[in-house]
Design a protein around this motif. Structure first.
Motif, mmCIF file in Angstrom:
data_model
loop_
_atom_site.group_PDB
_atom_site.id
_atom_site.type_symbol
_atom_site.label_atom_id
_atom_site.label_comp_id
_atom_site.label_asym_id
_atom_site.label_seq_id
_atom_site.Cartn_x
_atom_site.Cartn_y
_atom_site.Cartn_z
ATOM 1 N N LEU A 133 0.759 -1.224 0.045
ATOM 2 C CA LEU A 133 -0.239 -0.019 -0.178
ATOM 3 C C LEU A 133 0.947 1.307 -0.058
ATOM 4 C CD1 LEU A 133 -2.728 -0.937 2.520
ATOM 5 C CD2 LEU A 133 -3.087 -0.803 0.105
ATOM 6 N N PRO A 134 0.854 2.237 -0.983
ATOM 7 C CA PRO A 134 1.416 3.560 -1.029
ATOM 8 C C PRO A 134 1.337 4.199 0.302
ATOM 9 C CG PRO A 134 0.047 3.298 -2.679
ATOM 10 C CD PRO A 134 -0.274 2.011 -2.302
ATOM 11 N N THR A 135 2.201 5.284 0.524
ATOM 12 C CA THR A 135 2.017 5.986 1.675
ATOM 13 C C THR A 135 0.915 6.813 1.528
ATOM 14 O OG1 THR A 135 4.552 5.998 1.980
ATOM 15 C CG2 THR A 135 3.088 7.976 3.055
ATOM 16 N N LEU A 136 0.523 7.466 0.263
ATOM 17 C CA LEU A 136 -0.643 8.020 0.036
ATOM 18 C C LEU A 136 -1.830 7.657 0.421
ATOM 19 C CD1 LEU A 136 -1.740 10.765 -0.966
ATOM 20 C CD2 LEU A 136 -1.691 10.127 -3.275
ATOM 21 N N ALA A 137 -1.986 6.240 0.285
ATOM 22 C CA ALA A 137 -3.211 5.567 0.574
ATOM 23 C C ALA A 137 -3.201 5.360 2.160
ATOM 24 C CB ALA A 137 -3.031 4.003 -0.073
ATOM 25 N N TRP A 138 -2.270 5.017 2.665
ATOM 26 C CA TRP A 138 -2.277 5.137 4.161
ATOM 27 C C TRP A 138 -2.699 6.250 4.866
ATOM 28 C CZ3 TRP A 138 -2.216 0.430 6.668
ATOM 29 C CH2 TRP A 138 -1.194 -0.443 5.955
ATOM 30 N N VAL A 148 -12.387 -0.167 0.893
ATOM 31 C CA VAL A 148 -10.974 -0.431 0.264
ATOM 32 C C VAL A 148 -11.677 -1.611 -0.676
ATOM 33 C CG1 VAL A 148 -8.961 -1.590 0.372
ATOM 34 C CG2 VAL A 148 -9.803 -0.131 2.380
ATOM 35 N N GLN A 149 -11.365 -1.453 -1.929
ATOM 36 C CA GLN A 149 -11.730 -2.528 -3.084
ATOM 37 C C GLN A 149 -10.609 -3.105 -3.296
ATOM 38 O OE1 GLN A 149 -12.244 -1.627 -7.359
ATOM 39 N NE2 GLN A 149 -14.591 -1.784 -7.017
ATOM 40 N N GLY A 157 -10.179 -14.111 -1.126
ATOM 41 C CA GLY A 157 -9.403 -15.020 -0.461
ATOM 42 C C GLY A 157 -8.132 -14.647 0.268
ATOM 43 N N TYR A 158 -7.280 -15.279 0.632
ATOM 44 C CA TYR A 158 -6.003 -14.752 1.358
ATOM 45 C C TYR A 158 -4.775 -14.331 0.504
ATOM 46 C CZ TYR A 158 -2.843 -13.991 5.430
ATOM 47 O OH TYR A 158 -1.969 -13.538 6.388
ATOM 48 N N VAL A 159 -4.003 -15.394 0.050
ATOM 49 C CA VAL A 159 -3.147 -15.077 -1.188
ATOM 50 C C VAL A 159 -3.458 -15.934 -2.351
ATOM 51 C CG1 VAL A 159 -0.624 -14.929 -1.876
ATOM 52 C CG2 VAL A 159 -1.680 -14.421 0.595
ATOM 53 N N PRO A 160 -4.270 -15.645 -3.283
ATOM 54 C CA PRO A 160 -4.841 -16.585 -4.048
ATOM 55 C C PRO A 160 -3.640 -16.973 -5.318
ATOM 56 C CG PRO A 160 -5.586 -14.299 -4.600
ATOM 57 C CD PRO A 160 -4.960 -14.268 -3.224
ATOM 58 N N ARG A 161 -2.707 -16.184 -5.460
ATOM 59 C CA ARG A 161 -1.634 -16.634 -6.304
ATOM 60 C C ARG A 161 -0.115 -16.542 -5.735
ATOM 61 N NH1 ARG A 161 -5.327 -18.306 -8.350
ATOM 62 N NH2 ARG A 161 -6.084 -18.162 -10.363
ATOM 63 N N LEU A 162 0.517 -17.607 -5.678
ATOM 64 C CA LEU A 162 1.792 -17.628 -5.210
ATOM 65 C C LEU A 162 2.864 -18.086 -6.266
ATOM 66 C CD1 LEU A 162 0.710 -19.676 -2.045
ATOM 67 C CD2 LEU A 162 1.668 -17.383 -1.987
ATOM 68 N N ALA A 163 4.101 -17.778 -6.093
ATOM 69 C CA ALA A 163 5.036 -18.148 -6.781
ATOM 70 C C ALA A 163 6.320 -18.400 -6.232
ATOM 71 C CB ALA A 163 5.629 -16.937 -7.798
ATOM 72 N N CYS A 164 7.645 -19.021 -6.850
ATOM 73 C CA CYS A 164 8.696 -19.330 -5.878
ATOM 74 C C CYS A 164 9.474 -18.223 -5.666
ATOM 75 C CB CYS A 164 9.303 -20.405 -6.889
ATOM 76 S SG CYS A 164 11.321 -20.705 -6.040
ATOM 77 N N GLU A 165 10.057 -18.115 -4.610
ATOM 78 C CA GLU A 165 10.565 -16.752 -4.227
ATOM 79 C C GLU A 165 11.934 -16.846 -4.872
ATOM 80 O OE1 GLU A 165 12.562 -16.304 -0.273
ATOM 81 O OE2 GLU A 165 11.087 -14.629 -0.043
ATOM 82 N N ARG A 166 12.760 -17.927 -5.364
ATOM 83 C CA ARG A 166 13.727 -17.943 -5.825
ATOM 84 C C ARG A 166 13.824 -17.711 -7.254
ATOM 85 N NH1 ARG A 166 17.260 -22.789 -5.038
ATOM 86 N NH2 ARG A 166 17.098 -22.456 -2.558
ATOM 87 N N CYS A 167 12.980 -18.455 -8.046
ATOM 88 C CA CYS A 167 13.011 -18.392 -9.565
ATOM 89 C C CYS A 167 11.696 -17.790 -10.047
ATOM 90 C CB CYS A 167 13.125 -19.788 -10.185
ATOM 91 S SG CYS A 167 11.741 -20.827 -9.923
ATOM 92 N N ALA A 216 -8.694 -10.297 -0.509
ATOM 93 C CA ALA A 216 -9.379 -9.415 0.738
ATOM 94 C C ALA A 216 -9.094 -9.747 1.950
ATOM 95 C CB ALA A 216 -11.095 -9.486 0.119
ATOM 96 N N ARG A 217 -9.067 -11.027 2.076
ATOM 97 C CA ARG A 217 -8.700 -11.301 3.753
ATOM 98 C C ARG A 217 -7.064 -10.973 3.883
ATOM 99 N NH1 ARG A 217 -8.535 -16.359 5.139
ATOM 100 N NH2 ARG A 217 -8.623 -17.335 3.553
ATOM 101 N N ARG A 218 -6.298 -11.156 3.306
ATOM 102 C CA ARG A 218 -5.088 -10.851 3.490
ATOM 103 C C ARG A 218 -4.829 -9.126 3.732
ATOM 104 N NH1 ARG A 218 0.493 -12.371 2.790
ATOM 105 N NH2 ARG A 218 1.908 -10.525 3.381
ATOM 106 N N THR A 219 -5.676 -8.516 2.821
ATOM 107 C CA THR A 219 -5.590 -7.061 3.017
ATOM 108 C C THR A 219 -6.332 -6.579 4.080
ATOM 109 O OG1 THR A 219 -5.939 -6.909 0.366
ATOM 110 C CG2 THR A 219 -6.509 -4.960 1.644
#
Length: 716
Positions: A400-405, A419-420, A425-435, A486-489
């Motif tokens: 979230l940018p500072t202006l939003a906060w 807040v739209q 869900g929580y984190v509906p899309r994940l990826a490997c942190e390394r590659c 939305a749940r993670r936000t």
């Protein structure tokens, strides 16, 4: 010498003419005979004395059976078996014509009564009259036939959408007595629109004006829609208003009740329950009630003497029916406005390309407010682009940018903040942190998602748990979020503002409304609850790229529609209402939001589609199936000469465990899709050609199945 009176040999021409003369003589003699006595009984049962043949629409949505079937009317059913009533008839695989005694009992509707049948054999009798209630009136039947022809579907499928299931107890109830027309309403907040008072006055005087209404932001649109309905009722005619969901319909229902009182309209939504909904539908069919407010299925409501058809937010996907032949409420109401000579009103905070085309062609007039009024009622729109986020440390670490906060912190002192978030869900899309490879399920290759703050992993397709996931490409075991829900936000905002309540609204639970008190309301698009009082103090529209980046022709139009719907719930700029959108400011839909100019955006989008030949400037049909089946059907269809076939192209293979949507191919099958495009004026011919070819294939039972979708919402 031959005598003039003696016999003469026929000439060659006379020999050719003799058989034709003989056939003509036989036909003349046959026509001069009295008609053969019509049988009065069937297997010992006496038939009706007058109009003993009933043409029945059987409840079989098979395209190659899209016609009427003749049945005999027993004398005992003569009074009840009238056009429009429900009956049961014998119909089976061995008795496709329904002529013999065998076959199973199925439901149907009597369409008409005639004196004789074209069928040369004996007709099977109607087995039972389910109810003497005439639910399929001639105007409703004509509407259903027009919709079936437009969408290349069967009449039985459309009638199933138009006529609700029978509830015997509801039919036994007496409908309320018809009330006299109300007095014409005052313009009220319609004064804010340039032609608003004139539009209401024309409706109350019996006119049928057609308009595309760009509603001003704020909470007044339900009252304005109710005044339009009341104006039509004051002229003694009927009105129909279709809204995208039950929450919007309930708001209009409450506004109309407050304006004209009880008993003059009904609410048709799924929340009413089958019996109550059918009882209300019967009140409309019997003419006791002249106005209907409802959701998608109400587009077929049999309103007597329809004077106005209203559609709110026609860009919402909920207006497109999921059941065959998948009609859109906008097209059904346009059909009704034309055939029933009624007024038409398409309203919304945004403007679709289809609505802009109605204005551009002159079929409808724009109903808008002056720019000064728009600026007074709209909130202040601020943007945060990619460069701003790159320079903002808070945006890189906390998303979230500072202006939003800062915007949320200041607005929470005055009231609730919306807040739209584009994803649930929580984190509906994940990826490997390394590659950075997407995290996939080992069982079905579906996307893995984090379900809570503990990092529990679950497949989004088959729900398989993956506690020991490792990247198959690099062996890494750490994940990073690509898309946040939305749940993670809500969790992040709760930590940032511990003294403020945080509530979520989404598919699992949609809030009806929120009080006018400091709170953070995290919502997915379409589930935003209105705030009591003057509205939200501010709104944050996050992750704009997720809406704009969809591979869809309507991605920008849909993103703007969702942003406008959320921003319309915010207080005006004069009351410090602020909307902050996290998206690239130079993009055209973002600029349209900043200027609050949905009509201008829609007209520019329409001009671009006209250059490319895309809908709604052209009519399209999607033909999907196996490659050989699609090729065969298109080869057999007598398409118009100006038809253009695009493709076919392959469709993604649906893997086991992945959820299927309407129109998706069977699991594991390789399907292709071809698009048929025709210019304006050839849409009916295209639909008829595809329907005829499809029915012929079904009758021969040849080849694999094919799906046809007229006006597909997604052509990407």
């Amino acid at each position: 010498m031959s005598s003039d009176n003696g016999p003469q040999q026929p000439s060659a021409d006379g020999a050719r003419e003799a058989p034709e003369q003989l056939a003509l003589l036989r036909e003349t003699v046959r026509r001069s005979r009295p008609p053969r006595a019509r049988p009065r009984t069937w297997r010992g049962a006496e038939l009706a004395a007058e109009l003993p043949v009933a043409r029945v629409l059987v409840d079989k949505g098979l395209l190659h059976l899209d016609r009427y079937f003749d049945y005999a009317v027993p004398a005992a059913m003569d009074e009840e078996a009238q056009p429009g009533v429900r009956v049961r008839v014998r119909f089976g695989a061995g008795e496709r014509e329904g002529r013999r005694e065998g076959g199973r009992l199925i439901n149907g509707f009597v369409v008409e009564r005639v004196a004789q049948s074209d069928y040369p054999g004996a007709l099977a009798p109607i087995a039972q009259v389910l109810s003497p209630e005439r639910v399929l009136s001639p105007p409703l039947l004509r509407l259903c036939r027009a919709v079936a022809d437009r969408y290349a579907g069967s009449l039985a499928d459309v009638v199933q959408l138009a006529v609700p299931p029978r509830m015997a107890r509801a039919e036994k109830r007496a409908s309320p007595e018809a009330q006299p027309p109300p007095s014409p309403p005052s313009p009220g907040s319609w004064e804010r629109y340039v032609d608003g008072p004139a539009y209401l006055r024309t409706l109350s005087e019996g006119g049928s004006p057609r308009a595309v209404w760009t509603a001003l932001p704020g909470p007044d649109w339900p009252q304005e829609l109710a005044r339009a309905v009341a104006a039509v009722l004051s002229s003694g005619r009927g009105a129909l208003a279709v809204l995208p969901d039950g929450r919007a319909a309930a708001r209009v229902d409450a506004a109309l009740t407050a304006l004209i009182g009880d008993g003059r309209h009904v609410l048709l939504t799924a929340e009413s329950g089958p019996e109550q909904r059918y009882a209300r539908w019967l009140a409309v069919s019997r003419g006791a009630v002249r106005a209907v407010v409802g959701t998608r299925a109400a587009m077929f409501a049999p309103v007597h003497d329809l004077g106005l058809a209203v559609l709110w937010d026609d860009g919402d996907a909920a207006h497109s029916d999921d059941h065959a032949p998948q009609p859109h409420a906008r097209e059904v109401l346009l059909q009704r406005a034309v055939t029933e000579q009624a007024g038409f009103l398409a309203g919304g905070h945004g403007c679709t390309v289809e609505a802009a085309q109605l204005v551009e062609t002159g079929w409808a007039r724009p109903l808008t407010a002056a720019r000064e009024t728009v600026r007074e009622t709209a909130p202040l729109i601020r943007t945060v682009g990619d460069l701003d986020e790159a320079r903002d440390a808070a945006a890189r670490t906390a998303r979230l940018p500072t202006l939003a906060w800062n915007t949320a912190r200041e607005a929470l002192q005055r009231g609730p903040v919306l807040v739209q978030v584009p994803r649930r869900g929580y984190v509906p899309r994940l990826a490997c942190e390394r590659c950075r490879a997407p995290a996939r399920c080992a069982r079905c290759s579906g996307p893995l998602e984090a379900t809570d703050e503990r990092g529990s992993l679950r497949c989004g397709w088959c729900a398989h748990e993956a506690p020991d996931w490792r990247c198959p490409d690099c062996g890494g075991a750490r994940l990073r979020g690509q898309v946040f829900g939305a749940r993670r936000t809500a969790e992040e905002l709760g930590r940032a503002f511990p003294a403020v309540p945080v509530r979520t609204s989404g598919r699992e639970h949609i809030l009806e409304s929120v009080p006018d008190a400091p709170a953070l309301i995290v919502s997915t698009p379409g589930a935003e609850p209105p705030a009591e009082g003057q509205g939200y103090a501010a709104a944050l529209l996050l992750d704009g790229w997720a809406l704009l980046g969809r591979p869809d022709l309507r991605a920008e139009e849909e993103a703007l529609r969702r942003w406008l719907s959320a921003s319309a719930l915010v207080r005006p700029q004069g009351e410090d209402g602020t909307v902050l959108i996290v998206a690239e400011p130079t993009l055209r839909p973002v600029q349209a939001l900043v200027r609050w100019d949905p009509s201008g955006f829609a007209l520019r989008e329409l001009a671009e589609r006209a250059e490319l030949g895309f809908p709604p400037v052209s009519r399209m049909a999607a033909v999907s199936g196996r490659a050989e089946a699609v090729e065969e059907l298109l080869g057999q269809a007598g398409l118009p000469a100006d038809a253009e076939v695009l493709g076919p192209v392959g469709l993604p293979v649906i893997e086991p465990g992945r959820p299927r949507r309407s129109g998706d191919p069977p699991v594991g099958e390789h399907w292709v899709r071809a698009l048929v495009r025709v210019p304006p004026g050839s849409g009916a011919a295209m639909a008829a050609a595809l329907k005829t070819a499809h029915a012929a294939r079904l009758a021969r039972r040849e080849g694999s199945p094919v799906q046809i979708r007229i006006d597909p919402p997604d052509i990407g």
